[in-house]
Design a protein around this motif. Structure first.
Motif, PDB file in Angstrom:
ATOM      1  N   ASP A  38       0.818  -1.215   0.000  1.00  0.00           N
ATOM      2  CA  ASP A  38       0.000   0.000   0.000  1.00  0.00           C
ATOM      3  C   ASP A  38       0.851   1.265   0.000  1.00  0.00           C
ATOM      4  O   ASP A  38       0.493   2.268  -0.630  1.00  0.00           O
ATOM      5  CB  ASP A  38      -0.917   0.017   1.227  1.00  0.00           C
ATOM      6  CG  ASP A  38      -2.028  -1.013   1.142  1.00  0.00           C
ATOM      7  OD1 ASP A  38      -2.267  -1.549   0.042  1.00  0.00           O
ATOM      8  OD2 ASP A  38      -2.659  -1.291   2.190  1.00  0.00           O
ATOM      9  N   GLU A  39       1.984   1.218   0.709  1.00  0.00           N
ATOM     10  CA  GLU A  39       2.825   2.407   0.809  1.00  0.00           C
ATOM     11  C   GLU A  39       3.610   2.687  -0.469  1.00  0.00           C
ATOM     12  O   GLU A  39       4.159   3.778  -0.640  1.00  0.00           O
ATOM     13  CB  GLU A  39       3.809   2.269   1.974  1.00  0.00           C
ATOM     14  CG  GLU A  39       3.152   2.172   3.342  1.00  0.00           C
ATOM     15  CD  GLU A  39       2.802   0.732   3.737  1.00  0.00           C
ATOM     16  OE1 GLU A  39       2.286   0.533   4.849  1.00  0.00           O
ATOM     17  OE2 GLU A  39       3.053  -0.188   2.927  1.00  0.00           O
ATOM     18  N   LYS A  62       4.080   6.706  -6.041  1.00  0.00           N
ATOM     19  CA  LYS A  62       4.289   6.028  -4.756  1.00  0.00           C
ATOM     20  C   LYS A  62       5.645   5.328  -4.726  1.00  0.00           C
ATOM     21  O   LYS A  62       6.352   5.363  -3.713  1.00  0.00           O
ATOM     22  CB  LYS A  62       3.164   5.019  -4.513  1.00  0.00           C
ATOM     23  CG  LYS A  62       1.816   5.662  -4.249  1.00  0.00           C
ATOM     24  CD  LYS A  62       0.669   4.671  -4.335  1.00  0.00           C
ATOM     25  CE  LYS A  62       0.716   3.633  -3.267  1.00  0.00           C
ATOM     26  NZ  LYS A  62      -0.493   2.778  -3.252  1.00  0.00           N
ATOM     27  N   ASP A  67       1.734  -2.016   6.106  1.00  0.00           N
ATOM     28  CA  ASP A  67       1.498  -2.996   5.049  1.00  0.00           C
ATOM     29  C   ASP A  67       2.809  -3.606   4.565  1.00  0.00           C
ATOM     30  O   ASP A  67       2.920  -4.825   4.414  1.00  0.00           O
ATOM     31  CB  ASP A  67       0.740  -2.359   3.888  1.00  0.00           C
ATOM     32  CG  ASP A  67       0.134  -3.409   2.966  1.00  0.00           C
ATOM     33  OD1 ASP A  67      -0.537  -4.333   3.477  1.00  0.00           O
ATOM     34  OD2 ASP A  67       0.335  -3.334   1.744  1.00  0.00           O
TER      35      ASP A  67
END
Length: 672
Positions: free
Chosen positions: A245-246, A286, A374
């Motif tokens: 997710d990060e 990201k 995560d």
């Protein structure tokens, strides 16, 4: 030309007059190919570049264009010959030839000088002559085969540069020459890569997809681009399924995170503005931003998982230059300013994607704590003291992971105190024999074997001005989720049967308290390990052999003493030394074993127990002005009390075993 429009090329040619140093840099970077006759292997002689490492020191050998059968260690000058070194020499040459095709092709476009065109044309035609008849070969574990090289990944990297070089000079070739190169080299290579792309998440598959995609764009073949981007395990799938997710790449290595990103963006530099581009999806930003949140006090990335020494440095201008050009995120400008200051030589990507940097940019090294649940990384910082602690509670990441759940890394005064060693070249014996193992990380090992894959859980995380607290556990009774990526089984599931490891860490202004608890129902040998960058100053006990098997058989000057309550140990670390207090019922082993590179040594400290429920407490004392003078630990059924004395000052820490309860801290100037 697919890489640049006519107008873009005109602007680049005009820019050369203002930046002639880029021409000089490109000539220097390709001098080996420019200044020697074209040499292309006529048979499949090339193997793997990661064999080109000294077996003893774990450092890369010195590659010499004029010495294909004698290879020198830079540490002691020892010469190596035969395989695997000779084949690795040819792999390096293939890489230099491929890079030259791209960069000398650009030089021709920028200068119009015939010598560059001639060299690229000769290289491409020579490879086209031999490529179809190269035998498929390989044998590298868990890697697909190659033709000109020994693995599909290396094939993809070279094919990408061949395609870009061809794109640069295609207009100057005859029809016959174009047909020869496209048919016998580029399309032949694309078919080989597609045949050997594996159904898995992996950086290799990203690189293969990127190369096939670029070949498709250059050859105007939509079927190739469709395969690269949208087919199962193509670039889109890798982005959608391969990121936490990060934004961290699932393999958990910062090096392989950037390596995968390099593959994605190599494709995007040609796909930009087409229907195939994924630049406007959320993934790349990201991937570009998250690693910068992991920078340590010295400006490097943590060397977690497979990261060869030196790959932890921030030197990814080829990624952040394009990212700044496209996204205009000031964080990327900050990264570029740091990279450019460290590497002031002319940069090809800075030339090609020139977007002026702002006069002022944000500070690059973060000052805030990070908790990324995560991907399983927690990083606490004290920016004023240049202190940082990273705790690795990541899910298992496959082939390039290390077997080190709940490993920790520690910096103090800007210096690495508890390192993660990363690794060396995979073809060097110490990669598997030493660096990749549980026993050579700051965590636990059972019977000196490797931890099986597991999924740590975080019971509680807390961060405030007063303190930070992490309670995390890994339970080998549980079966982790299946990973959509091939891996090598290098662990001992039976040794770790029913073992649980809980690590609780308390981050204070002047100390770090580490409480490690192990459930060891079969009374196996549990080794709780630290290795420090510094000389041990107060080793006690009897000399002995630390281990008769496993990676730490190479530990030297090993001594064993009994730890029966609380004891301090001191280390000569830069700049002020480091005190470490220990509590437990265990054998306390100290000795020395290799650093990375293996020309230096680390100080190992290991607590060893066969108890059913061993529990160890360590306290890192960061206050040199008023050091800890005594530590007392009082356990009970519900938890423990830790008392730390600094002269007349006393800190009492009460910790319960309740997952939901935070520790209680009391300060006093009175004797307790």
């Amino acid at each position: 030309m697919k890489q640049f429009t006519t107008q873009q090329l005109i602007l680049l040619q005009q820019r050369v007059s203002a930046q002639p140093e880029i021409i000089e840099q490109l000539i220097a970077d390709n001098s080996v190919v420019l200044n020697n006759p074209v040499l292309v292997p006529e048979t499949a002689r090339a193997t793997w570049n990661l064999y080109y490492f000294c077996p003893e020191h774990g450092v890369r050998l010195v590659w010499d264009r004029n010495s294909p059968t004698a290879h020198c260690c830079p540490v002691d000058g020892q010469q190596f010959s035969g395989e695997p070194f000779d084949g690795a020499w040819w792999r390096e040459l293939n890489g230099l030839n491929a890079k030259a095709c791209h960069q000398l092709g650009l030089l021709w476009q920028l200068t119009g000088e015939q010598v560059y065109l001639d060299k690229v044309r000769e290289l491409l035609l020579r490879y086209a002559e031999f490529y179809p008849d190269y035998e498929i070969h390989g044998g590298i574990p868990y890697n697909g085969p190659g033709k000109m090289n020994a693995q599909t990944l290396c094939e993809a990297n070279c094919m990408l540069d061949f395609a870009l070089g061809y794109d640069c000079i295609a207009e100057a070739l005859t029809v016959e020459q174009r047909n020869t190169i496209t048919t016998r080299l580029l399309r032949e290579g694309a078919q080989f890569l597609m045949a050997h792309r594996t159904a898995q998440l992996h950086n290799h598959e990203v690189k293969i997809g990127s190369s096939v995609g670029v070949l498709g764009l250059v050859l105007e073949d939509d079927a190739l681009v469709e395969f690269a981007v949208n087919q199962p395990y193509g670039l889109r799938y890798q982005l959608e399924q391969g990121l936490f997710d990060e934004g961290l790449w699932f393999e958990g290595s910062i090096h392989y995170h950037f390596y995968a990103l390099q593959g994605f963006l190599a494709f995007e530099k040609l796909a930009i503005g087409t229907r195939w581009s994924l630049l406007d999806k959320p993934y790349y930003k990201k991937m570009l931003s998250f690693p910068l949140t992991l920078l340590m006090p010295d400006g490097t990335f943590p060397r977690i998982n497979d990261c060869i020494y030196g790959q932890e440095k921030l030197d990814h201008s080829h990624l952040y230059q394009f990212a700044w050009h496209y996204y205009r995120d000031e964080q990327y400008a900050a990264a570029l300013k740091v990279i450019n200051a460290q590497h002031p030589q002319p940069n090809l990507d800075a030339f090609l994607y020139t977007t002026p940097l702002p006069e002022t940019v944000p500070e690059l090294i973060p000052v805030c704590h990070l908790h990324a649940p995560d991907c399983g990384l927690t990083l606490w910082r004290n920016a004023e003291k240049q202190r940082a602690l990273l705790i690795k509670h990541t899910p298992f990441g496959g082939e390039h992971d290390h077997y080190d759940r709940l490993n920790i890394l520690l910096f103090n005064d800007g210096q690495e105190i508890l390192p993660d060693l990363g690794t060396t070249g995979y073809g060097a014996p110490m990669h598997y024999a030493y660096y990749k193992n549980s026993a050579t990380h700051n965590t636990i090992t059972v019977n000196q074997t490797n931890q099986p894959p597991a999924l740590p859980v975080v019971h509680q995380y807390h961060a405030s001005e007063a303190f930070c607290w992490l309670d995390t556990e890994v339970d080998w009774r549980q079966t982790p989720p299946e990973l959509d990526s091939h891996t090598r089984v290098q662990w001992d599931s039976e040794a770790w049967r029913d073992v649980r490891f809980r690590r609780r860490l308390l981050w204070l202004d002047n100390a770090l308290i580490d409480i490690s608890s192990v459930q060891n129902p079969h009374c196996q040998q549990v080794d709780w390990t630290l290795h420090l960058q510094g000389k041990a100053l107060d080793v006690e006990g009897e000399p002995g052999q630390f281990s008769a098997h496993g990676p730490l058989t190479m530990m030297n000057d090993a001594h064993c003493a009994s730890l029966t309550s609380s004891q301090p140990r001191h280390f000569a670390t830069h700049p002020n030394g480091q005190a470490l207090w220990l509590y437990g019922q265990a054998e306390l082993w100290q000795g020395n074993a290799p650093d990375n590179p293996a020309i230096g040594e680390l100080s190992y400290l290991v607590l060893r127990s066969h108890d059913l429920q061993p529990e160890f407490v360590s306290v890192w004392d960061f206050d040199n002005q008023q050091p800890i003078t005594d530590m007392q630990v009082t356990p009970d059924n519900g938890g423990m009390r830790i008392l730390l004395k600094r002269g007349e000052e006393v800190l009492v820490v009460d910790v319960t075993n309740d997952f939901t309860a935070l520790p209680r801290l009391q300060h006093s100037h009175l004797p307790l």
